[in-house]
Design an enzyme around this catalytic site. Structure first.
Site, short mmCIF file in Angstrom:
data_model
loop_
_atom_site.label_atom_id
_atom_site.label_comp_id
_atom_site.label_asym_id
_atom_site.label_seq_id
_atom_site.Cartn_x
_atom_site.Cartn_y
_atom_site.Cartn_z
N ASP A 12 50.71 3.93 14.00
CA ASP A 12 51.81 4.91 14.00
C ASP A 12 51.48 6.23 14.68
O ASP A 12 52.28 7.17 14.60
CB ASP A 12 52.26 5.19 12.55
CG ASP A 12 53.09 4.05 11.99
OD1 ASP A 12 53.92 3.50 12.74
OD2 ASP A 12 52.92 3.70 10.80
N ASP B 256 58.50 -2.08 15.41
CA ASP B 256 58.43 -0.61 15.44
C ASP B 256 57.35 -0.10 16.40
O ASP B 256 57.42 0.99 16.95
CB ASP B 256 58.11 -0.04 14.04
CG ASP B 256 58.73 -0.78 12.88
OD1 ASP B 256 58.99 -1.99 13.02
OD2 ASP B 256 58.94 -0.17 11.83
#
Ligand code: GLY
Length: 390
Positions: A116, A176
């Protein structure tokens, strides 16, 4: 009838009128800025959060503000919002705040435990560098990219997303993850070192091959065997089930491939982005206001929560895709989504502890963050507002 006309007509039938009303951007920013001033006051009041090194506001739980530590995947969105306010207003006060909150996530540049980093560092330091050219920010971005590519496996051809739940999967990659590639493309530009670019392209290509169904919807998690590079399983973590289309996943995919086309000029990415846009915009399950349910395949629709964050990400992506695929009605579709968000999904002045949007869904299967405000919804809403002006 030519093909383009049929596509536009179909889009207008399913997605409602294409004559979306335009929102007043100045008013939308005024509301968002006022909300954020409320949120900043709430953060100041939360003295316990400061003691726990919680640096960034994420959501609301049982009416209370939830602050997160810098290693949380959402830590970069709030600093990013502050940069957007500076971009819009040119007011040095917003820049000062953006700098302060950006600093709070600096140490994550060395974090190799998550995929992330793109979200965390590009939304904070990336926007900061774009708007100020501060060379100290540039160094942080480069270090962040170096940390991120440590998670790349050349046999599987992808960056690993998660290290947790090793009983469920071996080498999980989630859709994602496409969003984290922007940091890598930027780092090749900053350094002239093409290895970041090559890894981003390899990841995008592998994901394009394995993550999508024939209708351009995507699985959430693809698990790889790193000895052979084969796919072990295609499953979900945050969606309704393994065969469903989790709304935010589709939005990440649309944004990701649109960005990959911008960065590479590879027409395969543009075709992919158009296909995903078709899945989202022509989907008969989506209500007339264009804000999707949290998962396109939840059998309890319409009695389930929406995901305003998926809508905000989609609107922002569509403004960009419209520049590359003219005549598809993407700008009008984005205007319509943004109008809906602005009219019916914004907090009443002073409500929701200062978050801008309401009605997002974070992790429905875990019964976590259902129908609440969430920082990434606010971030992409502001980005979409800025993009809608151009
Ligand atoms: N990237 C995690 C999520 O979209 O919830």
């Amino acid at each position: 009838m030519n093909k383009k006309w049929i596509a536009t007509f179909a889009l207008s039938l399913v997605f409602g009128s294409l004559n979306a009303q335009k929102i007043n951007i100045a008013q939308a920013f005024k509301h968002a800025e006022a909300q954020t001033r409320v949120l900043l006051t709430e953060i100041q009041k939360d003295t316990l959060a400061a003691k726990k090194n919680q640096v960034s506001p994420r959501t609301i739980e049982h009416g209370k503000l939830v602050m997160v530590v810098s290693r949380d995947w959402t830590s970069g969105f709030f600093p990013g919002e502050l940069w957007f306010f500076y971009q819009y207003s040119k007011d040095p006060k917003w820049m000062e705040l953006a700098r302060t909150y950006t600093e709070k996530v600096r140490k994550e540049q060395f974090n190799t435990g998550t995929h992330d980093l793109g979200f965390m560092m590009y939304c904070s330091f990336g926007n900061g560098y774009r708007l100020t050219g501060d060379t100290a920010y540039r160094s942080v971005l480069i270090q962040s990219a170096k940390s991120l590519i440590k998670r790349f496996n050349p046999v599987a051809g992808v960056i690993k997303s998660w290290d947790h739940n090793t009983d469920k999967w071996k080498y999980p990659v989630i859709i994602d993850n496409m969003m984290n590639l922007e940091l890598l493309f930027e780092t090749t530009r900053l350094t002239g070192d093409s290895s970041f670019y090559k890894i981003a392209v390899r990841h995008a290509n592998t994901t394009m091959k394995n993550h999508f169904r024939r209708d351009y919807s995507s699985w959430h998690v693809v698990d790889y065997d790193t000895e052979t590079g084969n796919v072990r399983q295609k499953v979900t973590a945050q969606g309704y089930n393994d065969t469903s289309a989790w709304a935010r996943g589709q939005a990440w995919a649309l944004y990701g491939y649109t960005m990959c086309y911008r960065e590479t000029g590879d027409k395969a990415y543009l075709k992919q982005a158009n296909g995903i846009a078709g899945f989202i915009l022509k989907n008969p399950v989506t209500p007339k206001d264009g804000i999707p349910y949290w998962d396109y395949n939840d059998p309890k629709i319409p009695n389930v929560s929406r995901d305003a964050s998926a809508a905000a990400i989609t609107a922002s992506a569509l403004y960009e895709l419209d520049k590359y695929s003219k005549g598809q009605g993407y700008r009008k579709a984005a205007d319509k989504i943004l109008f809906s968000l602005n009219q019916n999904y914004t907090s009443k002045p002073g409500d929701n502890r200062g978050f801008i949007l309401e009605h997002s869904t974070g992790h429905r299967p875990a019964n976590s963050e259902v129908d609440v405000p969430i920082n990434y919804a606010d971030y992409y809403y502001l980005e979409a507002l800025l993009r809608s002006e151009k």
